[in-house]
Scaffold this active site. Structure first.
Site, PDB file in Angstrom:
ATOM      1  N   HIS A   1      -1.831  -1.953 -10.079  1.00  0.00           N
ATOM      2  CA  HIS A   1      -2.903  -1.346  -9.099  1.00  0.00           C
ATOM      3  C   HIS A   1      -4.044  -2.279  -9.147  1.00  0.00           C
ATOM      4  O   HIS A   1      -4.391  -3.078 -10.110  1.00  0.00           O
ATOM      5  CB  HIS A   1      -3.460  -0.106  -9.862  1.00  0.00           C
ATOM      6  CG  HIS A   1      -3.929   0.832  -8.687  1.00  0.00           C
ATOM      7  ND1 HIS A   1      -5.668   0.723  -8.539  1.00  0.00           N
ATOM      8  CD2 HIS A   1      -3.596   1.684  -7.724  1.00  0.00           C
ATOM      9  CE1 HIS A   1      -5.774   1.574  -7.366  1.00  0.00           C
ATOM     10  NE2 HIS A   1      -4.695   1.981  -7.065  1.00  0.00           N
TER      11      HIS A   1
ATOM     12  N   ILE B   1       7.706  -5.347  -8.646  1.00  0.00           N
ATOM     13  CA  ILE B   1       8.666  -4.248  -8.875  1.00  0.00           C
ATOM     14  C   ILE B   1       7.580  -3.196  -8.095  1.00  0.00           C
ATOM     15  O   ILE B   1       6.728  -2.937  -8.710  1.00  0.00           O
ATOM     16  CB  ILE B   1       8.549  -4.162 -10.444  1.00  0.00           C
ATOM     17  CG1 ILE B   1       9.245  -5.267 -10.952  1.00  0.00           C
ATOM     18  CG2 ILE B   1       9.387  -2.701 -10.595  1.00  0.00           C
ATOM     19  CD1 ILE B   1      10.655  -5.470 -10.624  1.00  0.00           C
ATOM     20  N   MET B   2       8.134  -2.709  -7.237  1.00  0.00           N
ATOM     21  CA  MET B   2       7.418  -1.749  -6.278  1.00  0.00           C
ATOM     22  C   MET B   2       6.933  -0.436  -7.115  1.00  0.00           C
ATOM     23  O   MET B   2       7.702   0.256  -7.821  1.00  0.00           O
ATOM     24  CB  MET B   2       7.998  -1.393  -5.019  1.00  0.00           C
ATOM     25  CG  MET B   2       8.125  -2.467  -4.104  1.00  0.00           C
ATOM     26  SD  MET B   2       6.394  -3.071  -3.722  1.00  0.00           S
ATOM     27  CE  MET B   2       6.658  -4.434  -2.773  1.00  0.00           C
TER      28      MET B   2
ATOM     29  N   ARG C   1     -19.089  -6.233   9.173  1.00  0.00           N
ATOM     30  CA  ARG C   1     -18.752  -7.436   9.425  1.00  0.00           C
ATOM     31  C   ARG C   1     -19.204  -8.632   8.265  1.00  0.00           C
ATOM     32  O   ARG C   1     -20.413  -9.045   8.281  1.00  0.00           O
ATOM     33  CB  ARG C   1     -19.858  -7.702  10.775  1.00  0.00           C
ATOM     34  CG  ARG C   1     -19.310  -8.738  11.676  1.00  0.00           C
ATOM     35  CD  ARG C   1     -19.352 -10.155  10.794  1.00  0.00           C
ATOM     36  NE  ARG C   1     -19.299 -11.091  12.010  1.00  0.00           N
ATOM     37  CZ  ARG C   1     -18.914 -12.620  11.408  1.00  0.00           C
ATOM     38  NH1 ARG C   1     -18.846 -12.984  10.307  1.00  0.00           N
ATOM     39  NH2 ARG C   1     -18.705 -13.453  12.513  1.00  0.00           N
TER      40      ARG C   1
ATOM     41  N   HIS D   1       0.828  -1.113  -0.066  1.00  0.00           N
ATOM     42  CA  HIS D   1      -0.001   0.041   0.137  1.00  0.00           C
ATOM     43  C   HIS D   1       0.878   1.293  -0.019  1.00  0.00           C
ATOM     44  O   HIS D   1       1.500   1.469  -0.996  1.00  0.00           O
ATOM     45  CB  HIS D   1      -1.126  -0.187   1.015  1.00  0.00           C
ATOM     46  CG  HIS D   1      -2.007   0.809   1.279  1.00  0.00           C
ATOM     47  ND1 HIS D   1      -2.395   1.695   0.296  1.00  0.00           N
ATOM     48  CD2 HIS D   1      -2.990   1.153   2.367  1.00  0.00           C
ATOM     49  CE1 HIS D   1      -3.503   2.275   0.582  1.00  0.00           C
ATOM     50  NE2 HIS D   1      -3.880   1.957   1.746  1.00  0.00           N
TER      51      HIS D   1
ATOM     52  N   ASP E   1       2.503   5.732  -6.661  1.00  0.00           N
ATOM     53  CA  ASP E   1       3.783   5.834  -5.798  1.00  0.00           C
ATOM     54  C   ASP E   1       5.277   5.935  -6.558  1.00  0.00           C
ATOM     55  O   ASP E   1       6.204   6.321  -6.266  1.00  0.00           O
ATOM     56  CB  ASP E   1       3.980   4.459  -4.884  1.00  0.00           C
ATOM     57  CG  ASP E   1       2.908   4.482  -3.840  1.00  0.00           C
ATOM     58  OD1 ASP E   1       2.545   5.661  -3.478  1.00  0.00           O
ATOM     59  OD2 ASP E   1       2.154   3.487  -3.663  1.00  0.00           O
TER      60      ASP E   1
HETATM   61  N1  COA Z   1       5.371  -6.268 -10.438  1.00  0.00           N
HETATM   62  C1  COA Z   1       5.642  -7.476 -11.165  1.00  0.00           C
HETATM   63  N2  COA Z   1       4.488  -8.153 -11.151  1.00  0.00           N
HETATM   64  C2  COA Z   1       3.320  -7.719 -10.818  1.00  0.00           C
HETATM   65  C3  COA Z   1       3.283  -6.418 -10.114  1.00  0.00           C
HETATM   66  C4  COA Z   1       4.331  -5.669  -9.963  1.00  0.00           C
HETATM   67  N3  COA Z   1       4.341  -4.656  -9.520  1.00  0.00           N
HETATM   68  N4  COA Z   1       1.989  -6.108  -9.955  1.00  0.00           N
HETATM   69  C5  COA Z   1       1.170  -7.286 -10.214  1.00  0.00           C
HETATM   70  N5  COA Z   1       1.886  -8.165 -10.849  1.00  0.00           N
HETATM   71  C6  COA Z   1       1.760  -9.362 -11.347  1.00  0.00           C
HETATM   72  C7  COA Z   1       1.496 -10.312 -10.122  1.00  0.00           C
HETATM   73  O1  COA Z   1       2.573 -11.144 -10.206  1.00  0.00           O
HETATM   74  C8  COA Z   1       0.572 -11.315 -10.856  1.00  0.00           C
HETATM   75  O2  COA Z   1       0.903 -11.983 -11.547  1.00  0.00           O
HETATM   76  P1  COA Z   1       0.541 -13.568 -11.836  1.00  0.00           P
HETATM   77  O3  COA Z   1      -0.936 -13.716 -12.420  1.00  0.00           O
HETATM   78  O4  COA Z   1       1.592 -14.186 -12.770  1.00  0.00           O
HETATM   79  O5  COA Z   1       0.710 -14.237 -10.457  1.00  0.00           O
HETATM   80  C9  COA Z   1      -0.501 -10.287 -11.540  1.00  0.00           C
HETATM   81  O6  COA Z   1       0.280  -9.142 -11.817  1.00  0.00           O
HETATM   82  C10 COA Z   1      -1.646  -9.872 -10.705  1.00  0.00           C
HETATM   83  O7  COA Z   1      -1.313  -9.328  -9.942  1.00  0.00           O
HETATM   84  P2  COA Z   1      -1.963  -9.359  -8.273  1.00  0.00           P
HETATM   85  O8  COA Z   1      -0.945  -9.013  -7.188  1.00  0.00           O
HETATM   86  O9  COA Z   1      -2.919 -10.457  -8.425  1.00  0.00           O
HETATM   87  O10 COA Z   1      -2.701  -8.058  -8.144  1.00  0.00           O
HETATM   88  P3  COA Z   1      -3.614  -7.379  -6.974  1.00  0.00           P
HETATM   89  O11 COA Z   1      -4.816  -6.713  -7.480  1.00  0.00           O
HETATM   90  O12 COA Z   1      -3.861  -8.238  -6.079  1.00  0.00           O
HETATM   91  O13 COA Z   1      -2.247  -6.323  -6.505  1.00  0.00           O
HETATM   92  C11 COA Z   1      -0.923  -4.579  -6.172  1.00  0.00           C
HETATM   93  C12 COA Z   1      -2.347  -5.013  -6.848  1.00  0.00           C
HETATM   94  C13 COA Z   1      -0.986  -3.075  -6.261  1.00  0.00           C
HETATM   95  C14 COA Z   1      -1.003  -5.096  -4.687  1.00  0.00           C
HETATM   96  C15 COA Z   1       0.288  -5.256  -7.160  1.00  0.00           C
HETATM   97  O14 COA Z   1      -0.070  -4.665  -8.371  1.00  0.00           O
HETATM   98  C16 COA Z   1       1.492  -4.828  -6.258  1.00  0.00           C
HETATM   99  O15 COA Z   1       2.096  -5.700  -5.353  1.00  0.00           O
HETATM  100  N6  COA Z   1       2.177  -3.769  -6.814  1.00  0.00           N
HETATM  101  C17 COA Z   1       3.431  -3.518  -6.102  1.00  0.00           C
HETATM  102  C18 COA Z   1       3.175  -2.749  -4.898  1.00  0.00           C
HETATM  103  C19 COA Z   1       2.723  -1.437  -4.961  1.00  0.00           C
HETATM  104  O16 COA Z   1       3.139  -0.662  -6.012  1.00  0.00           O
HETATM  105  N7  COA Z   1       1.489  -0.891  -4.363  1.00  0.00           N
HETATM  106  C20 COA Z   1       1.082   0.405  -4.296  1.00  0.00           C
HETATM  107  C21 COA Z   1      -0.344   0.152  -4.827  1.00  0.00           C
HETATM  108  S1  COA Z   1      -1.080   1.738  -5.165  1.00  0.00           S
END
Ligand code: COA
Length: 375
Positions: free
Chosen positions: A261, A256-257, A356, A222, A312
């Site tokens: 989204h 990759i941070m 809930r 987040h 971010d």
């Molecule tokens: N780098 C590499 N791969 C990524 C990625 C990233 N930043 N974000 C998503 N993916 C990939 C996942 O590994 C997954 O691949 P798979 O289907 O082969 O397993 C696919 O894309 C779907 O990702 P998922 O984690 O299921 O999506 P989500 O909706 O649950 O997650 C985030 C959304 C934001 C948590 C996710 O994109 C993430 O972890 N981003 C990095 C952290 C970040 O920048 N957070 C700030 C959010 S505003």
């Protein structure tokens, strides 16, 4: 009969409508973002952070007179009470800065909870004072004595930069931070806001809701992503190294941070705005490394994974150009998002229903008790 784990996993409440809200639309269809009906592009072009905070909290844009009064009020509210200063002095210099804000918020709840009767008093207090809490703690430990927190700046962004750097910021720096606070101010039912609403739904107090929200925001999936994004960018001395490094990280299935989204699928509308301001600052600071590396990472991520930078990623570069220490990046998110959290806490209170949900049980079927000597 219970449902078994072989069924498709449900998780993360993805795509679930969890309540009504009149505050913000995070549009999945057109990759757009509006606060109280105003487009984020218009707000980032024309409004100040204080104007946006007022809009989020009160529902309408302030008049010029209201805005002036509001800024003056926030200026008085940013002065920290002495007991809070003593608590901040006790927090070790090695603490994570999000933990400093979490403790500061929680402690303020001990000494100012009585103000809760007016819905705007506590929210304005935290909006005004999160920046002073963070900087007081930071400068106290840096200088070994109580810092001078006086400033004539009348904006949250201007005050933050002046106290941090010990001199008034130029207009470019102040406005760049101001815009980034606008972009971070609100984002619908994200994890921290939903946390705040869940806590509020139990009729718990405002400070508990915000303290919980800070905890939720601190995680790297987040708010913590902006710090990790800069760490990634700074790993590479040039575009070539960035291309190689990101390809290797992807091959290694690393996250990759600052990319991807939960709601947006092709573009985070906040990112291009942050990027423009990062470009302006890069030019002003004669940067030849950080922005080119960031752009290279953006290109590789789109080419390889069709993943785009979220809010971010370029805010991390923007804060770097403003010479803001990296551990302050996520706290800056708090300084902005307190406006959105407070609006949601208020909305939850006005139409409260205990949050809930139910879980789908995937554990063992009902079974007979086993006495301890037979286990
Ligand atoms: N780098 C590499 N791969 C990524 C990625 C990233 N930043 N974000 C998503 N993916 C990939 C996942 O590994 C997954 O691949 P798979 O289907 O082969 O397993 C696919 O894309 C779907 O990702 P998922 O984690 O299921 O999506 P989500 O909706 O649950 O997650 C985030 C959304 C934001 C948590 C996710 O994109 C993430 O972890 N981003 C990095 C952290 C970040 O920048 N957070 C700030 C959010 S505003």
């Amino acid at each position: 009969m219970v449902e078994t784990a072989t069924k498709k996993k449900v998780g993360g409440l993805a795509g679930i409508v969890a309540g009504d809200s009149a505050i913000c639309v995070c549009g999945a269809e057109d990759q757009s973002l509006t606060y109280r009906g105003y487009g984020i592009e218009d707000l980032a072009t024309h409004a100040s952070f204080e104007e946006v905070a007022w809009l989020l909290l009160r529902g309408e844009l302030p008049t010029s007179h209201q805005l002036t009064q509001y800024r003056a009020r926030l200026k008085t509210l940013r002065v920290l009470p002495d007991p809070l200063k003593r608590v901040l002095e006790l927090i070790p210099r090695t603490a994570h800065m999000m933990d400093v804000l979490r403790t500061g918020c929680s402690f303020l709840g001990n000494i100012e909870a009585h103000q809760e009767r007016d819905p705007f008093v506590s929210s304005d207090r935290l909006l005004a004072s999160f920046g002073s809490m963070l900087l007081y703690w930071h400068l106290f430990h840096k200088k070994g004595q109580a810092p001078n927190m006086d400033s004539a700046q009348d904006t949250v962004a201007g005050y933050f930069l002046e106290i941090l750097h010990g001199k008034a910021p130029d207009d470019l720096a102040r406005r760049a931070l101001d815009v980034s606070l606008i972009l971070y101010a609100e984002h619908e039912f994200n994890a921290s806001t939903f946390t705040a609403r869940t806590i509020t739904s139990t009729l718990a107090d405002y400070y508990s809701a915000v303290t919980g929200a800070i905890g939720a925001l601190s995680g790297p999936l987040h708010g913590g992503a902006n710090e990790k994004a800069l760490e990634l960018i700074q790993r590479f001395p040039n575009r070539e190294a960035a291309e190689k490094g990101v390809l290797a990280a992807l091959a290694n299935k690393e996250l990759i941070m600052g990319f991807g989204h939960r709601v947006y699928t092709t573009k985070d509308p906040r990112s291009p705005i942050n990027k423009v301001w990062a470009e302006r600052l890069a030019k002003a600071t004669n940067d030849k490394v950080v922005l080119p590396v960031a752009e290279c990472i953006e290109q590789v991520m789109w080419r390889e994974k069709k993943l785009f930078p979220n809010a971010d990623f370029y805010s991390a570069a923007l804060y770097h150009f403003l010479r803001i220490p990296t551990p302050m990046f996520t706290p800056l998110f708090v300084i902005a998002r307190i406006s959105g959290w407070s609006a949601h806490i208020q909305e939850q209170r006005e139409h409260n229903k205990l949050i809930r949900p139910v879980s789908r049980y995937i554990g063992p079927d009902r079974r007979p008790w086993i006495p301890i000597e037979r286990r």
